[in-house]
Write a protein that holds these residues in place. Structure first.
Motif, PDB file in Angstrom:
ATOM      1  N   ASP A   6       0.869  -1.176   0.000  1.00 18.20           N
ATOM      2  CA  ASP A   6       0.000   0.000   0.000  1.00 18.20           C
ATOM      3  C   ASP A   6       0.903   1.222   0.000  1.00 18.20           C
ATOM      4  OD1 ASP A   6      -2.206  -1.680   0.246  1.00 18.20           O
ATOM      5  OD2 ASP A   6      -2.266  -1.510   2.418  1.00 18.20           O
ATOM      6  N   ARG A   7       0.610   2.181  -0.872  1.00 19.92           N
ATOM      7  CA  ARG A   7       1.393   3.409  -0.960  1.00 19.92           C
ATOM      8  C   ARG A   7       0.418   4.577  -1.013  1.00 19.92           C
ATOM      9  NH1 ARG A   7       6.631   3.446  -3.261  1.00 19.92           N
ATOM     10  NH2 ARG A   7       7.534   1.373  -3.221  1.00 19.92           N
ATOM     11  N   LEU A   8       0.494   5.419  -0.016  1.00 13.93           N
ATOM     12  CA  LEU A   8      -0.405   6.564   0.068  1.00 13.93           C
ATOM     13  C   LEU A   8       0.381   7.849   0.280  1.00 13.93           C
ATOM     14  CD1 LEU A   8      -3.082   4.991   2.434  1.00 13.93           C
ATOM     15  CD2 LEU A   8      -3.272   5.312  -0.036  1.00 13.93           C
ATOM     16  N   THR A   9      -0.105   8.915  -0.327  1.00 16.12           N
ATOM     17  CA  THR A   9       0.408  10.253  -0.066  1.00 16.12           C
ATOM     18  C   THR A   9      -0.674  10.973   0.717  1.00 16.12           C
ATOM     19  OG1 THR A   9       1.689  10.257  -2.110  1.00 16.12           O
ATOM     20  CG2 THR A   9       1.227  12.405  -1.106  1.00 16.12           C
ATOM     21  N   VAL A  10      -0.321  11.465   1.886  1.00 15.01           N
ATOM     22  CA  VAL A  10      -1.263  12.127   2.783  1.00 15.01           C
ATOM     23  C   VAL A  10      -0.847  13.593   2.885  1.00 15.01           C
ATOM     24  CG1 VAL A  10      -2.254  12.158   5.105  1.00 15.01           C
ATOM     25  CG2 VAL A  10      -1.530   9.979   4.085  1.00 15.01           C
ATOM     26  N   THR A  11      -1.743  14.501   2.477  1.00 11.65           N
ATOM     27  CA  THR A  11      -1.482  15.936   2.566  1.00 11.65           C
ATOM     28  C   THR A  11      -2.489  16.538   3.532  1.00 11.65           C
ATOM     29  OG1 THR A  11      -0.675  15.958   0.296  1.00 11.65           O
ATOM     30  CG2 THR A  11      -1.259  18.081   1.268  1.00 11.65           C
TER      31      THR A  11
ATOM     32  N   ALA B 289       1.736  18.554  12.399  1.00  6.82           N
ATOM     33  CA  ALA B 289       0.840  17.639  11.698  1.00  6.82           C
ATOM     34  C   ALA B 289       0.614  18.059  10.253  1.00  6.82           C
ATOM     35  CB  ALA B 289      -0.496  17.543  12.419  1.00  6.82           C
ATOM     36  N   ASP B 290       0.655  19.356   9.977  1.00  8.88           N
ATOM     37  CA  ASP B 290       0.429  19.834   8.616  1.00  8.88           C
ATOM     38  C   ASP B 290       1.616  19.464   7.734  1.00  8.88           C
ATOM     39  OD1 ASP B 290      -1.923  20.893   9.518  1.00  8.88           O
ATOM     40  OD2 ASP B 290      -1.322  22.991   9.332  1.00  8.88           O
ATOM     41  N   GLY B 291       1.327  19.117   6.491  1.00 13.22           N
ATOM     42  CA  GLY B 291       2.379  18.786   5.540  1.00 13.22           C
ATOM     43  C   GLY B 291       1.970  17.619   4.665  1.00 13.22           C
ATOM     44  N   THR B 292       2.928  17.134   3.894  1.00 17.46           N
ATOM     45  CA  THR B 292       2.705  16.003   3.002  1.00 17.46           C
ATOM     46  C   THR B 292       3.600  14.857   3.429  1.00 17.46           C
ATOM     47  OG1 THR B 292       2.097  17.463   1.175  1.00 17.46           O
ATOM     48  CG2 THR B 292       2.795  15.231   0.596  1.00 17.46           C
ATOM     49  N   TYR B 293       3.009  13.682   3.553  1.00 16.34           N
ATOM     50  CA  TYR B 293       3.718  12.498   4.028  1.00 16.34           C
ATOM     51  C   TYR B 293       3.479  11.337   3.084  1.00 16.34           C
ATOM     52  CZ  TYR B 293       3.290  15.290   8.256  1.00 16.34           C
ATOM     53  OH  TYR B 293       3.324  16.314   9.161  1.00 16.34           O
ATOM     54  N   GLU B 294       4.464  10.474   2.979  1.00 12.21           N
ATOM     55  CA  GLU B 294       4.328   9.214   2.249  1.00 12.21           C
ATOM     56  C   GLU B 294       4.114   8.120   3.279  1.00 12.21           C
ATOM     57  OE1 GLU B 294       4.240   8.968  -1.106  1.00 12.21           O
ATOM     58  OE2 GLU B 294       4.481  11.147  -1.156  1.00 12.21           O
TER      59      GLU B 294
ATOM     60  N   THR C 103       6.153  -1.617   6.278  1.00 12.51           N
ATOM     61  CA  THR C 103       5.948  -0.253   6.739  1.00 12.51           C
ATOM     62  C   THR C 103       7.142   0.619   6.381  1.00 12.51           C
ATOM     63  OG1 THR C 103       4.621  -1.074   8.559  1.00 12.51           O
ATOM     64  CG2 THR C 103       5.468   1.156   8.777  1.00 12.51           C
ATOM     65  N   GLY C 104       6.823   1.841   5.916  1.00 11.95           N
ATOM     66  CA  GLY C 104       7.893   2.771   5.582  1.00 11.95           C
ATOM     67  C   GLY C 104       7.320   4.122   5.205  1.00 11.95           C
ATOM     68  N   GLY C 105       8.160   4.955   4.637  1.00  8.93           N
ATOM     69  CA  GLY C 105       7.750   6.284   4.212  1.00  8.93           C
ATOM     70  C   GLY C 105       8.098   7.332   5.245  1.00  8.93           C
ATOM     71  N   THR C 106       7.562   8.541   5.042  1.00 12.80           N
ATOM     72  CA  THR C 106       7.869   9.672   5.915  1.00 12.80           C
ATOM     73  C   THR C 106       6.749   9.991   6.905  1.00 12.80           C
ATOM     74  OG1 THR C 106       6.989  11.218   4.265  1.00 12.80           O
ATOM     75  CG2 THR C 106       9.373  10.730   4.171  1.00 12.80           C
ATOM     76  N   HIS C 107       5.699   9.194   6.919  1.00 16.64           N
ATOM     77  CA  HIS C 107       4.574   9.434   7.831  1.00 16.64           C
ATOM     78  C   HIS C 107       5.080   9.355   9.275  1.00 16.64           C
ATOM     79  CE1 HIS C 107       0.762   8.907   9.922  1.00 16.64           C
ATOM     80  NE2 HIS C 107       0.148   9.297   8.807  1.00 16.64           N
ATOM     81  N   PRO C 108       4.719  10.320  10.136  1.00 17.60           N
ATOM     82  CA  PRO C 108       5.241  10.330  11.504  1.00 17.60           C
ATOM     83  C   PRO C 108       4.771   9.171  12.374  1.00 17.60           C
ATOM     84  CG  PRO C 108       3.642  12.090  11.209  1.00 17.60           C
ATOM     85  CD  PRO C 108       3.878  11.484   9.860  1.00 17.60           C
ATOM     86  N   GLU C 109       3.658   8.534  12.029  1.00 14.87           N
ATOM     87  CA  GLU C 109       3.149   7.397  12.803  1.00 14.87           C
ATOM     88  C   GLU C 109       2.875   6.218  11.864  1.00 14.87           C
ATOM     89  OE1 GLU C 109       0.242   8.181  15.945  1.00 14.87           O
ATOM     90  OE2 GLU C 109       0.398  10.313  15.392  1.00 14.87           O
TER      91      GLU C 109
END
Length: 156
Positions: A49-54, A63-68, A74-80
């Motif tokens: 699963d690959r999601l971009t969350v803005t 909390a504001d910003g764009t995360y992968e 599990t991976g990406g730049t999402h803080p949680e």
């Protein structure tokens, strides 16, 4: 005694051959094709699963910003990321699509939860995702809360 055992074993072997022959394909005799009779693998590799969350307007500076967000593994730049992937797995296990919009005609409380907005794009459970979230009414607030920690627990 030995002769009786030999006859019994031979009869059992012949019976098993007859049983196999009854289920064998009727094609000309040739090598046995084991690829068609192999059992399905116990564990199939899940597509990642690959999601971009803005996120914007949460009133939470970090909390504001764009995360992968990547799940499986599990991976990406999402803080949680780990908690977010666990939540998505939980929702998938319940057969729910957390990215579905509020159904048309749905009665929603007229409450304003603040200016927070979010957009989630990418792939989840093999399906394309392009969903927007806000706090403009009770239904939208509920949708957002259902996706915490994929989306931050916005205060405003």
């Amino acid at each position: 005694m030995s002769r009786r055992f030999s006859l019994t074993a031979t009869a059992a072997f012949a019976a098993s051959l007859a049983a196999v022959a009854a289920f064998a394909p009727t094609a000309a005799a040739g090598p046995l094709d084991l690829t068609r009779t192999a059992p399905a693998p116990l564990f199939q590799e899940r597509a990642q699963d690959r999601l971009t969350v803005t996120v914007a307007g949460t009133d939470i500076t970090r909390a504001d910003g764009t995360y992968e967000l990547k799940c499986g593994p599990t991976g990406g730049t999402h803080p949680e990321a780990r908690s977010a992937c666990a939540r998505l797995d939980e929702l998938a296990g319940e057969g729910k699509n957390p990215f579905a919009p509020v159904p048309e005609g749905q009665m929603c409380t007229m409450q304003m939860g603040g200016p927070a907005t979010a957009r989630v794009t990418g792939t989840w459970q093999g399906r394309s995702v392009d969903a927007t979230f806000s706090h403009k009414n009770g239904c939208e607030i509920s949708r957002w809360q259902n996706l915490v920690p994929v989306l931050p627990a916005a205060r405003g």
